[in-house]
Design an enzyme around this catalytic site. Structure first.
Site, PDB file in Angstrom:
ATOM      1  N   HIS A  83       0.808  -1.228   0.000  1.00 32.70           N
ATOM      2  CA  HIS A  83       0.000   0.000   0.000  1.00 32.70           C
ATOM      3  C   HIS A  83       0.841   1.277   0.000  1.00 32.70           C
ATOM      4  CE1 HIS A  83       0.475  -0.467   4.361  1.00 32.70           C
ATOM      5  NE2 HIS A  83      -0.401  -1.434   4.431  1.00 32.70           N
ATOM      6  N   HIS A 117      -4.652  -9.455  13.917  1.00 30.53           N
ATOM      7  CA  HIS A 117      -4.955  -8.302  13.047  1.00 30.53           C
ATOM      8  C   HIS A 117      -5.553  -8.858  11.755  1.00 30.53           C
ATOM      9  CE1 HIS A 117      -4.548  -4.651  10.829  1.00 30.53           C
ATOM     10  NE2 HIS A 117      -3.287  -4.746  10.465  1.00 30.53           N
ATOM     11  N   GLU A 177      -5.844  -7.462   8.773  1.00 29.70           N
ATOM     12  CA  GLU A 177      -5.357  -7.048   7.457  1.00 29.70           C
ATOM     13  C   GLU A 177      -4.839  -8.280   6.725  1.00 29.70           C
ATOM     14  OE1 GLU A 177      -2.720  -3.661   7.384  1.00 29.70           O
ATOM     15  OE2 GLU A 177      -2.783  -3.563   5.195  1.00 29.70           O
ATOM     16  N   ASP A 222       1.838  -5.961  13.884  1.00 29.38           N
ATOM     17  CA  ASP A 222       2.461  -4.870  13.133  1.00 29.38           C
ATOM     18  C   ASP A 222       3.451  -4.064  13.976  1.00 29.38           C
ATOM     19  OD1 ASP A 222       1.478  -5.193  10.574  1.00 29.38           O
ATOM     20  OD2 ASP A 222      -0.239  -3.876  10.850  1.00 29.38           O
ATOM     21  N   TYR A 224       9.397   1.974   8.479  1.00 31.38           N
ATOM     22  CA  TYR A 224       8.117   1.296   8.724  1.00 31.38           C
ATOM     23  C   TYR A 224       7.220   2.171   9.596  1.00 31.38           C
ATOM     24  CZ  TYR A 224       5.126  -2.563  10.405  1.00 31.38           C
ATOM     25  OH  TYR A 224       4.074  -3.382  10.730  1.00 31.38           O
ATOM     26  N   HIS A 247       6.295  -8.690  10.907  1.00 30.71           N
ATOM     27  CA  HIS A 247       7.158  -8.350   9.767  1.00 30.71           C
ATOM     28  C   HIS A 247       8.596  -8.223  10.276  1.00 30.71           C
ATOM     29  CE1 HIS A 247       3.703  -7.356   7.211  1.00 30.71           C
ATOM     30  NE2 HIS A 247       3.244  -6.565   8.155  1.00 30.71           N
TER      31      HIS A 247
END
Ligand code: FEO
Length: 392
Positions: free
Chosen positions: A25, A79, A81, A165, A193, A224
């Site tokens: 994104h 999460h 997403e 995240d 990030y 991540h």
């Protein structure tokens, strides 16, 4: 063939490596990325997070390296997403008895929008615990880090935090831990990030950091990048600093130019900052990746943005950058708008309005020069910037 990596006795990394993924994104990832997922083997078998759907087979193969996926009792979705939850449906096909643990009510609502009917959900409130045998998992809601549904999962007995995240970095590496890779590179990825993902949510992120500060931590396992085990203090300190959103004394000059007049203004502004000893970076937005620019913007005290007027607005690439800037809205910086024009000074005004809406303080009128800028105009622009620095 995909293998699991044991990161602590009975806890395995089973995630996906996105070696060639370069963008998520709008955020560039020159070093690739990882979708980390973790498997806990206890009396109950627990999978913490999954990965993007295109890597579902890799995830299931890594799980199968440790245990038959059919034995999974719980899938914890920290999460919703899709980079973390997209593969839940695929895993459920291999683990038909698994229940999906998710935050109540936000995670539950998000997952229901795309998981098939009939999923056995276990919605959990902030602070709820789940006993899985020798271990207890505690769920701590961390809303807006980075969506309303976010939570982190803490394994008390192992002092391991599955942070999703939070504390992540976009990097693909053959190593799993912070002390196995170049720390400067990882911290630099963590800063980029944060600047590009968490800037709009610094207040919520601050609360999340406070919530985990007081607990015993041997590992922070983000969704991540690499796992923090030797530099936990460093990443927590970094997040606390970033959450304060305090700029340093640097400047960023970012511009798009048609025939060189706006570029010349950008270089004049840059020279003015340099003459005052201000560390400055000058970026052509048609050349430099906007998420790298945004990282510099996050740390900058002064941000100068320029475009010529074109079709009564800014140039298209500058329009994209302004959209990105407006969304991330790093507040409290000093903004400067500039650019060349032919017969109407529209771009400079538009830049100024967007920057004000994004929370910049704009002490100067927009600087506008005719297409054929004159040495006199340059001199005035140079002096104006120098005076601005002197007054701060
Ligand atoms: Fe890595 Fe908000 O997903």
């Amino acid at each position: 063939m995909f293998k699991a990596t044991e990161i602590k006795q009975g806890i395995y990394w089973v995630g996906a490596l996105e070696w060639e993924e370069r963008c998520i994104h709008g955020v560039s990832m020159p070093l690739g990325s990882t979708n980390n997922a973790y498997l806990i083997i206890d009396e109950k078998v627990v999978l913490v997070d999954t990965c993007i759907g295109s890597h579902a087979a890799e995830l299931i193969e890594r799980i199968s390296d440790v245990v038959d996926p059919a034995r999974i009792d719980y899938i914890v979705s920290n999460h919703g997403e899709k980079d973390h939850a997209d593969s839940i449906g695929r895993v459920l096909k291999a683990a038909p008895n698994a229940k999906v643990v998710t935050s109540d009510p936000k995670g539950h609502a998000i997952l229901q929008t795309y998981l098939p009917d009939g999923v056995d959900f276990v919605p959990v409130k902030n602070g709820d615990v789940l006993n899985i045998g020798k271990r207890t998992l505690q769920f701590i809601h961390t809303p807006m880090v980075h969506w309303p549904d976010n939570m982190v999962t803490y394994c008390r007995e192992d002092s391991v935090l599955f942070s999703n995240d939070a504390f992540g970095q976009f990097i693909a590496t053959s190593k799993r831990f912070d002390d196995e890779v170049n720390l400067d590179t990882v911290l630099s990825c963590a800063k980029k990030y944060f600047a590009n993902i968490l800037t709009p949510y610094v207040r919520q992120t601050e609360k999340a950091v406070q919530a985990v500060r007081g607990i015993d931590l041997e590992m922070i396992c983000p969704a991540h990048g690499v796992i923090w085990r030797s530099n936990i203090g460093k990443i927590l300190d970094l997040y606390e600093k970033l959450c304060r959103c305090e700029p340093d004394d640097s400047a960023v000059v970012v511009y798009s130019s048609m025939y060189g007049s706006t570029e010349r203004m950008a270089l004049t502004i840059t020279e003015a900052f340099m003459s005052k000893g201000v560390r400055v970076r000058c970026c052509d937005i048609d050349v430099t990746d906007m998420s790298d620019v945004m990282t510099d913007v996050f740390f900058a005290k002064y941000v100068a943005v320029g475009s010529p007027t074109h079709n009564n607005t800014v140039l298209p690439t500058m329009g994209a950058f302004l959209t990105y800037l407006k969304g991330l809205a790093p507040t409290g910086r000093i903004g400067i708008s500039f650019g060349s024009y032919g017969w109407v000074q529209a771009a400079q005004k538009e830049i100024s309005e967007v920057m004000q809406k994004a929370g910049f303080v704009m002490p100067l009128n927009p600087a506008a020069e005719p297409w054929n800028d004159t040495p006199a105009g340059e001199e005035e622009l140079f002096e104006t910037i120098c005076r601005l620095v002197d007054e701060q």
